[in-house]
Design an enzyme around this catalytic site. Structure first.
Site, PDB file in Angstrom:
ATOM      1  N   THR A  89      -4.244 -10.336  11.125  1.00  0.00           N
ATOM      2  CA  THR A  89      -5.234 -10.832  12.076  1.00  0.00           C
ATOM      3  C   THR A  89      -4.477 -11.439  13.258  1.00  0.00           C
ATOM      4  OG1 THR A  89      -6.682 -11.320  10.221  1.00  0.00           O
ATOM      5  CG2 THR A  89      -7.237 -12.358  12.304  1.00  0.00           C
ATOM      6  N   VAL A 143       0.838  -1.206   0.000  1.00  0.00           N
ATOM      7  CA  VAL A 143       0.000   0.000   0.000  1.00  0.00           C
ATOM      8  C   VAL A 143       0.870   1.253   0.000  1.00  0.00           C
ATOM      9  CG1 VAL A 143      -1.671   1.347   1.342  1.00  0.00           C
ATOM     10  CG2 VAL A 143      -1.965  -1.117   1.102  1.00  0.00           C
ATOM     11  N   CYS A 150      -6.631  -8.464   2.225  1.00  0.00           N
ATOM     12  CA  CYS A 150      -7.729  -7.655   2.783  1.00  0.00           C
ATOM     13  C   CYS A 150      -9.036  -8.394   3.052  1.00  0.00           C
ATOM     14  CB  CYS A 150      -8.030  -6.488   1.849  1.00  0.00           C
ATOM     15  SG  CYS A 150      -6.826  -5.174   2.003  1.00  0.00           S
ATOM     16  N   LYS A 181     -14.411   1.199   4.753  1.00  0.00           N
ATOM     17  CA  LYS A 181     -13.380   0.335   4.176  1.00  0.00           C
ATOM     18  C   LYS A 181     -13.721  -1.138   4.420  1.00  0.00           C
ATOM     19  CE  LYS A 181      -9.339  -1.295   2.958  1.00  0.00           C
ATOM     20  NZ  LYS A 181      -8.459  -1.117   1.863  1.00  0.00           N
ATOM     21  N   ARG A 221     -10.059 -21.355 -12.271  1.00  0.00           N
ATOM     22  CA  ARG A 221     -10.367 -19.962 -12.635  1.00  0.00           C
ATOM     23  C   ARG A 221     -11.223 -19.882 -13.882  1.00  0.00           C
ATOM     24  NH1 ARG A 221      -8.881 -15.931  -8.872  1.00  0.00           N
ATOM     25  NH2 ARG A 221      -7.150 -16.743  -7.675  1.00  0.00           N
TER      26      ARG A 221
HETATM   27  C1  UDX Z   1      -9.223  -5.782  -2.487  1.00  0.00           C
HETATM   28  C2  UDX Z   1     -10.216  -4.670  -2.872  1.00  0.00           C
HETATM   29  O1  UDX Z   1     -10.664  -4.902  -4.218  1.00  0.00           O
HETATM   30  C3  UDX Z   1      -9.547  -3.314  -2.760  1.00  0.00           C
HETATM   31  O2  UDX Z   1     -10.475  -2.280  -3.029  1.00  0.00           O
HETATM   32  C4  UDX Z   1      -9.002  -3.158  -1.334  1.00  0.00           C
HETATM   33  O3  UDX Z   1      -8.297  -1.941  -1.226  1.00  0.00           O
HETATM   34  C5  UDX Z   1      -8.069  -4.305  -0.992  1.00  0.00           C
HETATM   35  O4  UDX Z   1      -8.727  -5.549  -1.173  1.00  0.00           O
HETATM   36  P1  UDX Z   1      -7.192  -7.009  -3.689  1.00  0.00           P
HETATM   37  O5  UDX Z   1      -7.286  -7.978  -2.557  1.00  0.00           O
HETATM   38  O6  UDX Z   1      -5.867  -6.425  -4.013  1.00  0.00           O
HETATM   39  O7  UDX Z   1      -8.162  -5.768  -3.428  1.00  0.00           O
HETATM   40  O8  UDX Z   1      -7.711  -7.709  -5.029  1.00  0.00           O
HETATM   41  P2  UDX Z   1      -9.169  -8.051  -5.625  1.00  0.00           P
HETATM   42  O9  UDX Z   1      -9.124  -7.758  -7.066  1.00  0.00           O
HETATM   43  O10 UDX Z   1     -10.263  -7.444  -4.860  1.00  0.00           O
HETATM   44  O11 UDX Z   1      -9.214  -9.642  -5.496  1.00  0.00           O
HETATM   45  C6  UDX Z   1      -9.305 -10.300  -4.238  1.00  0.00           C
HETATM   46  C7  UDX Z   1      -9.501 -11.789  -4.441  1.00  0.00           C
HETATM   47  O12 UDX Z   1     -10.781 -12.078  -4.981  1.00  0.00           O
HETATM   48  C8  UDX Z   1      -8.496 -12.434  -5.413  1.00  0.00           C
HETATM   49  O13 UDX Z   1      -8.085 -13.681  -4.915  1.00  0.00           O
HETATM   50  C9  UDX Z   1      -9.297 -12.596  -6.691  1.00  0.00           C
HETATM   51  O14 UDX Z   1      -8.817 -13.630  -7.515  1.00  0.00           O
HETATM   52  C10 UDX Z   1     -10.674 -12.916  -6.129  1.00  0.00           C
HETATM   53  N1  UDX Z   1     -11.776 -12.584  -7.048  1.00  0.00           N
HETATM   54  C11 UDX Z   1     -12.007 -11.300  -7.434  1.00  0.00           C
HETATM   55  C12 UDX Z   1     -12.613 -13.607  -7.487  1.00  0.00           C
HETATM   56  O15 UDX Z   1     -12.433 -14.768  -7.140  1.00  0.00           O
HETATM   57  N2  UDX Z   1     -13.654 -13.289  -8.309  1.00  0.00           N
HETATM   58  C13 UDX Z   1     -13.906 -12.008  -8.723  1.00  0.00           C
HETATM   59  O16 UDX Z   1     -14.896 -11.812  -9.471  1.00  0.00           O
HETATM   60  C14 UDX Z   1     -13.058 -10.985  -8.267  1.00  0.00           C
HETATM   61  P1  ADP Z   2       0.365  -3.545   3.252  1.00  0.00           P
HETATM   62  O1  ADP Z   2      -0.161  -4.541   2.266  1.00  0.00           O
HETATM   63  O2  ADP Z   2      -0.674  -3.065   4.225  1.00  0.00           O
HETATM   64  O3  ADP Z   2       1.123  -2.428   2.622  1.00  0.00           O
HETATM   65  P2  ADP Z   2       2.909  -4.785   4.029  1.00  0.00           P
HETATM   66  O4  ADP Z   2       3.158  -5.906   4.982  1.00  0.00           O
HETATM   67  O5  ADP Z   2       3.206  -4.975   2.580  1.00  0.00           O
HETATM   68  O6  ADP Z   2       1.390  -4.355   4.246  1.00  0.00           O
HETATM   69  O7  ADP Z   2       3.732  -3.496   4.497  1.00  0.00           O
HETATM   70  C1  ADP Z   2       3.773  -2.989   5.771  1.00  0.00           C
HETATM   71  C2  ADP Z   2       5.186  -2.473   6.077  1.00  0.00           C
HETATM   72  O8  ADP Z   2       5.152  -1.756   7.324  1.00  0.00           O
HETATM   73  C3  ADP Z   2       6.263  -3.537   6.230  1.00  0.00           C
HETATM   74  O9  ADP Z   2       7.288  -3.308   5.269  1.00  0.00           O
HETATM   75  C4  ADP Z   2       6.799  -3.359   7.678  1.00  0.00           C
HETATM   76  O10 ADP Z   2       8.196  -3.533   7.770  1.00  0.00           O
HETATM   77  C5  ADP Z   2       6.414  -1.911   7.953  1.00  0.00           C
HETATM   78  N1  ADP Z   2       6.331  -1.582   9.392  1.00  0.00           N
HETATM   79  C6  ADP Z   2       5.657  -2.236  10.356  1.00  0.00           C
HETATM   80  N2  ADP Z   2       5.792  -1.612  11.562  1.00  0.00           N
HETATM   81  C7  ADP Z   2       6.569  -0.518  11.345  1.00  0.00           C
HETATM   82  C8  ADP Z   2       7.062   0.538  12.179  1.00  0.00           C
HETATM   83  N3  ADP Z   2       6.766   0.600  13.485  1.00  0.00           N
HETATM   84  N4  ADP Z   2       7.843   1.484  11.614  1.00  0.00           N
HETATM   85  C9  ADP Z   2       8.144   1.426  10.288  1.00  0.00           C
HETATM   86  N5  ADP Z   2       7.700   0.466   9.460  1.00  0.00           N
HETATM   87  C10 ADP Z   2       6.927  -0.495   9.966  1.00  0.00           C
END
Ligand code: UDX
Ligand code: ADP
Length: 458
Positions: free
Chosen positions: A89, A11, A271, A215, A431
């Site tokens: 989680t 992110v 997510c 969200k 798929r």
């Molecule tokens: C999701 C939300 O879309 C996004 O807005 C939020 O910020 C983060 O979570 P992401 O998890 O990156 O994004 O991907 P997404 O495209 O939503 O897919 C999630 C899962 O659902 C994947 O495993 C995908 O393959 C599956 N999926 C998606 C399906 O099985 N069927 C679909 O029709 C769409």
């Molecule tokens: P997301 O998908 O939410 O971006 P990631 O696990 O990819 O989650 O990224 C989260 C990042 O935050 C990791 O690279 C981790 O090292 C960093 N992080 C966690 N705790 C701290 C902290 N206290 N200070 C700086 N970075 C941190």
């Protein structure tokens, strides 16, 4: 203006790259405790694979986009601090496997309280339970410096694999803040950053709790659509209906719409499961067990779908996969990402390992090291092979399981693959990606989620 982002993950990295690219007048510092990750952001091999991300990062890095481990210094210098650390989680104690683990958020709040010597606008980007902003505020307020920081909620809606496009043209930007003069001023400040490229009418402002909850609810609704269509996929297989035809038919109703109706081997990603579980936990916490149970079914259906797919494979291969080579095509949770968090492939491989199958895994973007971590095995674990191509994985296999919808899988030389496999050669398309009629012509036996079962199915 200076912006700092704590957390350089899936992110934080892409979001800050977009802000820096669109706002050359703002200096953006992305900081992380993980020095290896930061080094990767500063190299030609970014730690996150996203189409278009390399160019985006290159356009701003070293100009107004900087990646470093200097957390304290960057906090001090910034006016706006984004928090995008991970919130997995909880795996232990109260709320285990449901509630979010907020220890990273808490540690960031403490770092800000300690380092800041001017008032900051702190922006939550991580997915977090409702009322986390309040917890951050409490920690900040307990600092004896008497600074009046503002905490905003600005959830990220980008989807992996399309992050750059989503950030460039978001459906909406959501900003929640305290409904006080100072809160509203902070909201306006953040609005002015996004307004550099996002039309004003797409920037929604709300109170803090609405933004935080939205969200979770957005992800819960999306996940619910997938679980709904996946539940119907099972009925399609029994009745002879085709789930893709059903999806197209219902999706043409403008009230339903066509997106997120693709049945699959189960949703993954960082997510969906986490956010729905969070919502479930929250409802339980607030004494709403019926609501909690309602949303819990979205997860239960997803778990069932993953397991159902594995059971189909097992049954079809004469109830035993012990010692049989099974090729796994795709390990990422969706195409165009190297992310494997909660990927259905993990669960299916673990089920296959229990049954002592010999597994050959190929994914165009996922490293062997990541697969080992996900499967909780050593790299030399017997019975697991990391293949360099789909064809290599398939050679000598009894079955080929398509678990991620990578485009390249459509274009494979299936004639050659067929020749190299043990007969009967099975394809299990998780798929509904491939051209099944053509595969059957070649000689394959094909099972595809939500499609009428072939007569030879057990
Ligand atoms: C999701 C939300 O879309 C996004 O807005 C939020 O910020 C983060 O979570 P992401 O998890 O990156 O994004 O991907 P997404 O495209 O939503 O897919 C999630 C899962 O659902 C994947 O495993 C995908 O393959 C599956 N999926 C998606 C399906 O099985 N069927 C679909 O029709 C769409
Ligand atoms: P997301 O998908 O939410 O971006 P990631 O696990 O990819 O989650 O990224 C989260 C990042 O935050 C990791 O690279 C981790 O090292 C960093 N992080 C966690 N705790 C701290 C902290 N206290 N200070 C700086 N970075 C941190």
């Amino acid at each position: 203006m200076r912006i700092c982002c704590i957390g350089a993950g899936y992110v934080g990295g892409p979001t800050m790259a977009m802000i820096a690219a669109k706002c050359p007048h703002i200096r953006v510092d992305v900081v992380d405790l993980n020095a290896t990750r930061i080094a990767a952001w500063n190299s030609d091999e970014l730690p996150v694979y996203e189409p278009g991300l390399d160019d985006l990062v290159r356009s701003a890095r070293g100009r107004n986009l900087f990646f470093s481990t200097e957390v304290k210094e960057s906090i001090k210098a910034a006016e706006i601090i984004f928090v995008s650390v991970n919130t997995p989680t909880k795996t232990f104690g109260v709320g285990a496997h449901k509630a979010a683990d907020l220890r990273f958020i808490e540690s960031v709040a403490r770092s800000i309280a300690e380092a800041a010597d001017t008032p900051k606008i702190i922006v939550e980007k991580s997915t977090i339970p409702v009322r986390t902003a309040e917890a951050i505020q409490t920690i900040l307020a307990s600092s004896e410096k008497g600074l009046n920081h503002q905490v905003l909620s600005n959830p990220e809606f980008l989807a992996e694999g399309t992050a750059v496009a989503d950030l460039n043209m978001p459906d909406r930007i959501l900003i929640g803040g305290e409904q006080t003069e100072a809160g509203l001023a902070a909201v306006e400040k953040l609005v002015s950053v996004y307004a550099n490229w996002v039309p004003r009418e797409r920037i929604l402002t709300t109170n803090l709790w609405s933004s935080e909850l939205s969200k979770l609810v957005a992800n819960a609704f999306l996940a619910q659509r997938i679980s709904s269509i996946n539940s119907i996929s099972a009925l399609c297989e029994k009745t002879g209906a085709d789930v893709d035809e059903v999806a197209r038919a219902i999706g043409s109703d403008s009230r339903i719409g066509p997106k997120f109706l693709k049945s699959s081997v189960g949703f993954g990603g960082s997510c969906f499961q986490k956010d729905v579980l969070n919502l479930v936990y929250l409802c339980g916490h607030f004494g709403l067990p019926e609501v909690a149970e309602y949303w819990n079914q979205v997860i239960a259906m997803n778990d069932w779908q993953k397991h159902r797919f594995f059971e189909r494979v097992l049954r079809t291969l004469f109830n035993t996969v012990s010692g049989k080579r099974v090729a796994i095509l795709g390990f990422a949770f969706k195409k165009d990402t190297n992310d494997t968090r909660e990927s259905a492939a993990i669960y299916i491989c673990k089920d296959l390992m229990e049954e002592r199958a010999k597994i050959a895994i190929y994914d165009p973007k996922v490293e062997a090291e990541q697969i080992c971590q996900d499967l909780e095995i050593e790299s030399n674990h017997p019975g697991i092979e990391y293949s360099a191509s789909a064809a290599e994985a398939a050679a000598g296999a009894h079955a080929l399981l398509v678990l991620t919808e990578w485009d390249e899988f459509r274009k494979l030389d299936f004639e050659a693959i067929y020749k190299s496999m043990v007969k009967p050669a099975w394809i299990f398309d998780g798929r509904s990606l491939l051209d099944h009629a053509k595969l059957r012509q070649i000689g394959f036996k094909v099972y595809s989620i939500g499609k009428p079962l072939p007569p030879e199915s057990l």
